[in-house]
Scaffold this motif. Structure first.
Motif, short mmCIF file in Angstrom:
data_model
loop_
_atom_site.label_atom_id
_atom_site.label_comp_id
_atom_site.label_asym_id
_atom_site.label_seq_id
_atom_site.Cartn_x
_atom_site.Cartn_y
_atom_site.Cartn_z
N ILE A 12 -27.65 8.17 -16.36
CA ILE A 12 -28.89 7.51 -16.81
C ILE A 12 -28.61 6.64 -18.02
CG2 ILE A 12 -31.19 7.90 -17.75
CD1 ILE A 12 -31.47 10.32 -16.09
N SER A 29 -38.39 5.97 -12.86
CA SER A 29 -38.51 7.38 -13.25
C SER A 29 -39.94 7.66 -13.69
CB SER A 29 -37.54 7.71 -14.38
OG SER A 29 -37.80 6.92 -15.51
N ARG A 30 -40.31 8.94 -13.64
CA ARG A 30 -41.61 9.37 -14.13
C ARG A 30 -41.56 10.85 -14.46
NH1 ARG A 30 -45.03 11.83 -10.05
NH2 ARG A 30 -46.77 11.35 -11.42
N LEU A 46 -38.35 15.39 -15.33
CA LEU A 46 -38.24 13.95 -15.14
C LEU A 46 -37.58 13.68 -13.79
CD1 LEU A 46 -38.41 11.01 -16.29
CD2 LEU A 46 -36.07 11.36 -17.11
N SER A 47 -38.23 12.90 -12.97
CA SER A 47 -37.64 12.50 -11.69
C SER A 47 -37.22 11.05 -11.78
CB SER A 47 -38.64 12.69 -10.55
OG SER A 47 -39.71 11.77 -10.68
N TYR A 48 -36.04 10.75 -11.26
CA TYR A 48 -35.62 9.35 -11.23
C TYR A 48 -34.80 9.10 -9.97
CZ TYR A 48 -30.79 10.39 -12.66
OH TYR A 48 -29.50 10.84 -12.70
N ASN A 49 -34.85 7.88 -9.53
CA ASN A 49 -34.19 7.49 -8.29
C ASN A 49 -32.81 6.92 -8.58
OD1 ASN A 49 -36.55 8.20 -6.90
ND2 ASN A 49 -37.39 6.14 -7.11
N GLN A 50 -31.79 7.65 -8.16
CA GLN A 50 -30.44 7.12 -8.28
C GLN A 50 -30.20 6.01 -7.27
OE1 GLN A 50 -28.64 11.09 -7.76
NE2 GLN A 50 -27.68 10.79 -9.76
N THR A 55 -32.95 11.06 -5.10
CA THR A 55 -33.78 11.32 -6.27
C THR A 55 -33.25 12.55 -6.97
OG1 THR A 55 -35.71 10.44 -5.11
CG2 THR A 55 -36.12 11.75 -7.09
N GLN A 56 -33.16 12.48 -8.29
CA GLN A 56 -32.68 13.62 -9.07
C GLN A 56 -33.79 14.10 -9.99
OE1 GLN A 56 -29.01 12.97 -11.15
NE2 GLN A 56 -28.75 15.11 -11.69
#
Length: 315
Positions: A12, A29-30, A46-50, A55-56
Motif C-alpha cells: 500500500i 479503499s474504504r 480497511l478493504s482495498y483492491n489490489q 481485495t485485501q
C-alpha cells in the motif's frame, strides 16, 4: 480533518508513493465495520483492491500511549499521539461470526444452502442484533467481495448440487482443520523466534537446552495456537487446543513452577533463620545488659573498690 500516524503494509505504501490521490495506481479503499471473530464486538477494518479480482482486508488497531503524547511531522505537530497499525487479516476469520449467526440454536449442523441465501440470512439477523452498530452496508460490502467468497471454502462444507450450483454449511471442524495449517506453518518457520520477548521466555524456561528439542517444538506450537486463538470464537479455540497433545509440555512447565516455588520458599527460610540468629544475639546482649543494670543497683556502701586490690601496699 483529523490526522493520524499509521503503519501500513509495504504494497500500500508503494502504491501511495507511486500514485497520487487522483492517480488510478492508488488502490480504491474504504473503511468498514465488522464483528471481531473472537469477541463479537464491532471493529474497524480497511478493504482495498489490489486488482479488479483481488481485495485485501486490513485490521485497524490503535496503540495509545499511557501519558499524553504527540507526533512531529515536518513542521506540523499532531496532537493525537495514537499510532494506528494496519495489518492483513484472513477474510476466513471475519466470515466465522457472520456464518455462525445463521446456525440453528438447537445445536444441529443446519442445512446446506447457496452462499447468497446464507449471507442474506446473516445480514438480516446481524442488523437486528447489533442495532446498526455494524452497518448493513458494510456486511453486504464484505460478503460480496471476491476474497470472502473464496474464504467460504475454508470454513464450510460444500456440495455441488449442479454444474453451476454449490451449497455451503458452516463447519467448526473445517475451521479447526484450516487453522491447524496456520499453526503448523507458524511454528515450523522462524516466525516465533523473531520475537525477542518470546525467545527470552523460552530461554528462561530452559527450552533451548540440549535434549529438550521436543519440548521446544511443542512450546512453539502452543504459542502459535495462542496467537491464532486471538481470532477464533471460544468454542473453536477450545477445539483447536484440544486437537494437540501438550501433556509433556504442561507437565514440564508445572514441574518448573514447583521448583521455582521451592526455591523461593527455601530462600525465605534462609532469611528467616538469619533474622532468628540476629535476634538471639540481640537477646543475649540484652540479657547481659540487664545483669549489669542489676549490679549497678546493688548496695555498695562500705565496700572497697576493686582498684584497691592492685595498689602497692606500704610496709
Amino acid at each position: 480533518m483529523t490526522t493520524h500516524i499509521g503503519i501500513l503494509p509495504a504494497d500500500i505504501l508503494q502504491a501511495i508513493a507511486l500514485g497520487g490521490p487522483s492517480d488510478s495506481i492508488l488502490p480504491p479503499s474504504r473503511f468498514i465495520r465488522l464483528l471481531h471473530p473472537r469477541t463479537g464486538l464491532p471493529c474497524l477494518f480497511l478493504s482495498y483492491n489490489q486488482s479488479p479480482q483481488a481485495t485485501q482486508i486490513l485490521e485497524v488497531q490503535g496503540v495509545s500511549p499511557i501519558n499524553a503524547r504527540s507526533w512531529t511531522l515536518g513542521e506540523e505537530v499532531i496532537s493525537d499521539g495514537k499510532l494506528l497499525i494496519l495489518t492483513p487479516i484472513d477474510p476466513a476469520f471475519l466470515l466465522i461470526p457472520i456464518l455462525k449467526s445463521t446456525m440453528p440454536t438447537d445445536g444441529t449442523s443446519g442445512s446446506f444452502r447457496p452462499a447468497d441465501d446464507i449471507f442474506e440470512d446473516a445480514i438480516s439477523k446481524l442488523s437486528g442484533e447489533s442495532n446498526d452498530v455494524v452497518p448493513v452496508v458494510d456486511i453486504t460490502s464484505f460478503v460480496e467481495m471476491d476474497c470472502a467468497r473464496r474464504a467460504l471454502r475454508r470454513v464450510c462444507e460444500m456440495k455441488e448440487v449442479a454444474s453451476n450450483i454449490t451449497v455451503y454449511r458452516f463447519s467448526s471442524a473445517k475451521v479447526v482443520d484450516y487453522v491447524r495449517k496456520k499453526v503448523d506453518h507458524m511454528s515450523s518457520f522462524p516466525v516465533i523466534e523473531m520475537s525477542r520477548s518470546i525467545t527470552r521466555n523460552l530461554a528462561k524456561d530452559g527450552l533451548f537446552d540440549d535434549g529438550r528439542e521436543v519440548l521446544l517444538a511443542a512450546a512453539k506450537m502452543k504459542i502459535a495456537c495462542d496467537l491464532i486463538c486471538q481470532y477464533l470464537p471460544p468454542p473453536e479455540s477450545a477445539s483447536l487446543l484440544a486437537s494437540y497433545d501438550f501433556a509433556d509440555l504442561t507437565a514440564f512447565m508445572k514441574q518448573l513452577e514447583e521448583e521455582n516455588l521451592t526455591t523461593i520458599a527455601n530462600s525465605g527460610k534462609g532469611t528467616k533463620t538469619l533474622k532468628e540468629t540476629n535476634g538471639d544475639k540481640k537477646r543475649k546482649i540484652t540479657k547481659g545488659s540487664q545483669g549489669v543494670e542489676k549490679l549497678k543497683k546493688a548496695n555498695v556502701k562500705g565496700m572497697a573498690k576493686l582498684s584497691t586490690f592492685f595498689l602497692q601496699k606500704k610496709l
